[in-house]
Structure formats: structure tokens, C-alpha cells
Write a protein that holds these residues in place. Sequence first.
Motif, PDB file in Angstrom:
ATOM      1  N   ASP A 170       0.831  -1.201   0.000  1.00  0.00           N
ATOM      2  CA  ASP A 170       0.000   0.000   0.000  1.00  0.00           C
ATOM      3  C   ASP A 170       0.867   1.253   0.000  1.00  0.00           C
ATOM      4  OD1 ASP A 170      -1.752   2.152   1.707  1.00  0.00           O
ATOM      5  OD2 ASP A 170      -3.029   0.820   0.536  1.00  0.00           O
ATOM      6  N   GLU A 171       0.317   2.318  -0.596  1.00  0.00           N
ATOM      7  CA  GLU A 171       1.065   3.575  -0.698  1.00  0.00           C
ATOM      8  C   GLU A 171       1.426   4.158   0.669  1.00  0.00           C
ATOM      9  OE1 GLU A 171      -1.168   6.903  -2.239  1.00  0.00           O
ATOM     10  OE2 GLU A 171      -3.063   5.940  -1.721  1.00  0.00           O
ATOM     11  N   THR A 172       0.661   3.842   1.704  1.00  0.00           N
ATOM     12  CA  THR A 172       0.956   4.379   3.033  1.00  0.00           C
ATOM     13  C   THR A 172       2.181   3.730   3.661  1.00  0.00           C
ATOM     14  OG1 THR A 172      -0.568   2.777   4.015  1.00  0.00           O
ATOM     15  CG2 THR A 172      -1.456   4.943   3.453  1.00  0.00           C
ATOM     16  N   ASP A 173       2.619   2.597   3.110  1.00  0.00           N
ATOM     17  CA  ASP A 173       3.756   1.877   3.680  1.00  0.00           C
ATOM     18  C   ASP A 173       4.965   1.812   2.764  1.00  0.00           C
ATOM     19  OD1 ASP A 173       2.329   1.152   6.018  1.00  0.00           O
ATOM     20  OD2 ASP A 173       1.346  -0.479   4.932  1.00  0.00           O
ATOM     21  N   GLY A 219      -7.534   1.024  -3.974  1.00  0.00           N
ATOM     22  CA  GLY A 219      -6.503   1.959  -3.552  1.00  0.00           C
ATOM     23  C   GLY A 219      -5.273   1.877  -4.446  1.00  0.00           C
ATOM     24  N   SER A 274      -1.325   0.982  -4.859  1.00  0.00           N
ATOM     25  CA  SER A 274      -0.269   0.162  -4.280  1.00  0.00           C
ATOM     26  C   SER A 274       0.909   0.122  -5.237  1.00  0.00           C
ATOM     27  CB  SER A 274      -0.771  -1.258  -3.986  1.00  0.00           C
ATOM     28  OG  SER A 274      -1.187  -1.890  -5.175  1.00  0.00           O
TER      29      SER A 274
END
Length: 448
Positions: free
Chosen positions: A297-300, A340, A342
Motif C-alpha cells: 500500500d502507498e501508506t507503507d 486503492g 499500491s
Amino acid sequence: MPRTPRRAAVLVLACVLLPPLTAASCGDEPSGVTVGAAGRGTVDEVVEASGAVTVRAAGTVTAPAEGTLAELRVEAGDRVRRGQVVAVVDSPAAEKRLDAATEALDAASAGGVPAGGGAAGFTAARRRTDSNADKAFAEAREAASRITDEALRKALLAQLAAAREQYAAVSAAAGAAVRSLESGVASVADAVDALTAAQRVQARQAYDLAEAAVDALTLRAPVSGVVQLGGVTAAGSPSLTDLIANADPAAAAAPAAPRAPLPGVDAAVPEGAAVGTGTPILTVVDTAGLGVAAEVDETDVLLVKPGGTGTVELDAATGATYEAKIRAVDLLPTRSARGGVSYRVRLSLGKGTYADGTAAPTPRPGMSAIVRLRVRQATDAVTVPAGAVVSSDGRDVVWAVRGGKAERIPVTLGVQGEDVVQVVSGLDAGQRIVVAGTDQVSAGQDLP
């Protein structure tokens, strides 16, 4: 009232009235609040992602022309080397083009352009020669584009490009000679020589390209690996391109989409069967270096770095853990299944073991995987359970025990593991804190 029942009633009432202080309280009933101490140790921060097992390279060998599968020199499961002959296609159409090109070459070598007809005749002869050359080049390009062996395809296309450049030069010379003849500058002999040279070059190139197309009917393994007959085995299966992670994309050609086989019928092409242009004959899969492609995921993803390590668990090998190393992180995003954003992370896959130390089986390409990437680590760090940290007014705090009373202390967190987190500032190792039941604690509350 008997004394014993009255005493029991008083004890129960006392347990109800006393505030919960520790994990054990009256009558062995837990209060929900546990007091412990900040520790010191190592904290690993892990990013979890779903993925699939990939192969280093693969390539599908397809028929470059219509004909029959004259020879199939391998069986399913055989190991082959790159460049090894695996099959031969018999194509009457390709052989016919070579025969025609041979006759044209012989004719061009035997004689030149007739001198009669004047400048108009020379112009017409040049146009016919250019038209023949364009036709030969088009056929050669079409045949080369169907060849799945990347090295052979590149070689044929390079041969075609060189032939085009050479012919363009002699065609330009012939055109200049014809124009000079029309203006009275050049002689008829000069025009004849220039056009004859162009015709001979065109005939030789048409022959060479036709011969190369026939040579391409001998199919060779595009990579070293294990043979699987046919192309993609079933509708809905992932494409070979999706299962290749560790090699240059040019190392594997995308297979032609096969028709869905009838139920109970082997989709593999048997020896002697008719084939069309692009019919998949077999696929060679290089399983020497398995990998994993994970969608992070983009948040990680900014925490994930090449060279990092992780572990992989497979649905197909319950209880087994495989070691993995991050090879690369894609720059361009993909859309995740949930909509989302990724990014694909590519890992090399090591050997796996079960909890008892026994070796885990070798995975197969396409198997589903859960990947846990170790993105940060803190050693000799002040640590607290993740449940001891609460958010208050936008800050991270813990409940410390000072002088027997609860006190809220702001802390700065570092590496955050699944169960334990690092405290960078605000707390010392050994300091007593509330490690569970933080929602039941208030400032100044008595704690043992």
C-alpha cells in the motif's frame, strides 16, 4: 442470619466498591488493569502485503507460420537449455516463398535489365524492383514478429533493417541514373548497370530473408528451464508476464491467447497436428530463481527499501515460513483489489522451513503468498507493549505509576512493531506503567 453468609456478602460488597488496581483483584476476578514496566530490547517494524510466487523468466514457443508440427523433441517436465531445439514446424508456404526467392535470385544473377523502352522503361523497371523489395520486407517483418525467441527475433529484425538500408542506397543510385538518362547526362549503359545492381540486391535480400524465415521453423528454447506443453493452461489463469518478476521483461515473450480447450481434452499440440501462425507449442519456465511480487500500500511503501528482508507464508504450505530479500520497488503504481493505490515490490525467495525445522516444499509459480517485510529495526531500545500507548489531544501518551498514582506522560515513539513499540523519549526502561486496561485509568488514580 447465619454469620458465614453475612461475611460472604460483606466481601462481595467490598470487591464491588474497591476500584480496580491490578490484574488480580478480590475473588480472583480480573479488574482489567495491568501494571507492568517498560522494558529494553529489539523492535522490528513489519509491513504486511499480499503477493504471489513468480519465476525468473519464461517464454512461450509459438509456430512462426502456418503448417504442421513436424517434430516435438521434448516432453512435459523435461529440462532444456536456452537455444536447444525443441520442435520443428513444416510450413509449405514458407518453403514456397524460399523457392520463389531462389528462382528470382537465379534470374537476377543470370541477366540484367533490357536496354529497350527508353527512360520510361527504366522507370517502370525501377518501380517493379522497389515494389518487389517492399513486398519481401513486409513478409520478412511479419514472419519475424511472430518469433518468440527474443534473441532470434532481434537478429532477424536487425537483418531486415540492414537489408532495407542497403537496398535504399542502391535504389537511390538507380533512381539517380534514370533521372540522369532522362536529362541526357548519363548513358543507357549507366542506367542498365544501376538498375541491374538494384535488382540483384533486392533478389539476394529477398532470398536471405526467406531463408531466415525457413530457418525459424526450427524452434529453440528461449530460456533454460522446465518444459510445459502449450501456452497458458486455462482460461482465467494469470499470464506469464504477471508471473515473471526477476528477469528483464524482454527475456520472456507474451504468449498468444489460446482457445479454451474442450473439457477432458488435452490442449497441448500433438506431433503431426496442424498449427497456425502464433499457435503456442510449449512454454519453458525458468524456476532456478523463484521470487515473490507483493503489492504494498502507498501508506507503507516509502518504508520499503531494496536489500531489506522479510518472510513469506503460502496458503499452499500451511505452517511453513520462507525467507525473502527485497530486490526492487516499482516506481509506477498499480491499482489494488480494493481500489486503492499500491506499488509492486519484487523479492527473491529463499528456502522455507516448518516450525519443527523440517524443509518446506518448493513453491510453484502463481501461488498466493502473505509477505511480511522488515522495514525498520531498533536494538537495545526502551520498549512498551503497543496496548500501553494511547492517543490524547493528538499526542502519544502512557499511564505511568509514580508514588502509587497514575500519571499521564507524553512519549515519542520510534519503531513500531505489531506487539511492542519503541519509546524514543519520555520514558526510561524499568519505569512502571499501565500495560493493559488504559481506558479504565484516570489521572491521580491509586495504583499499586
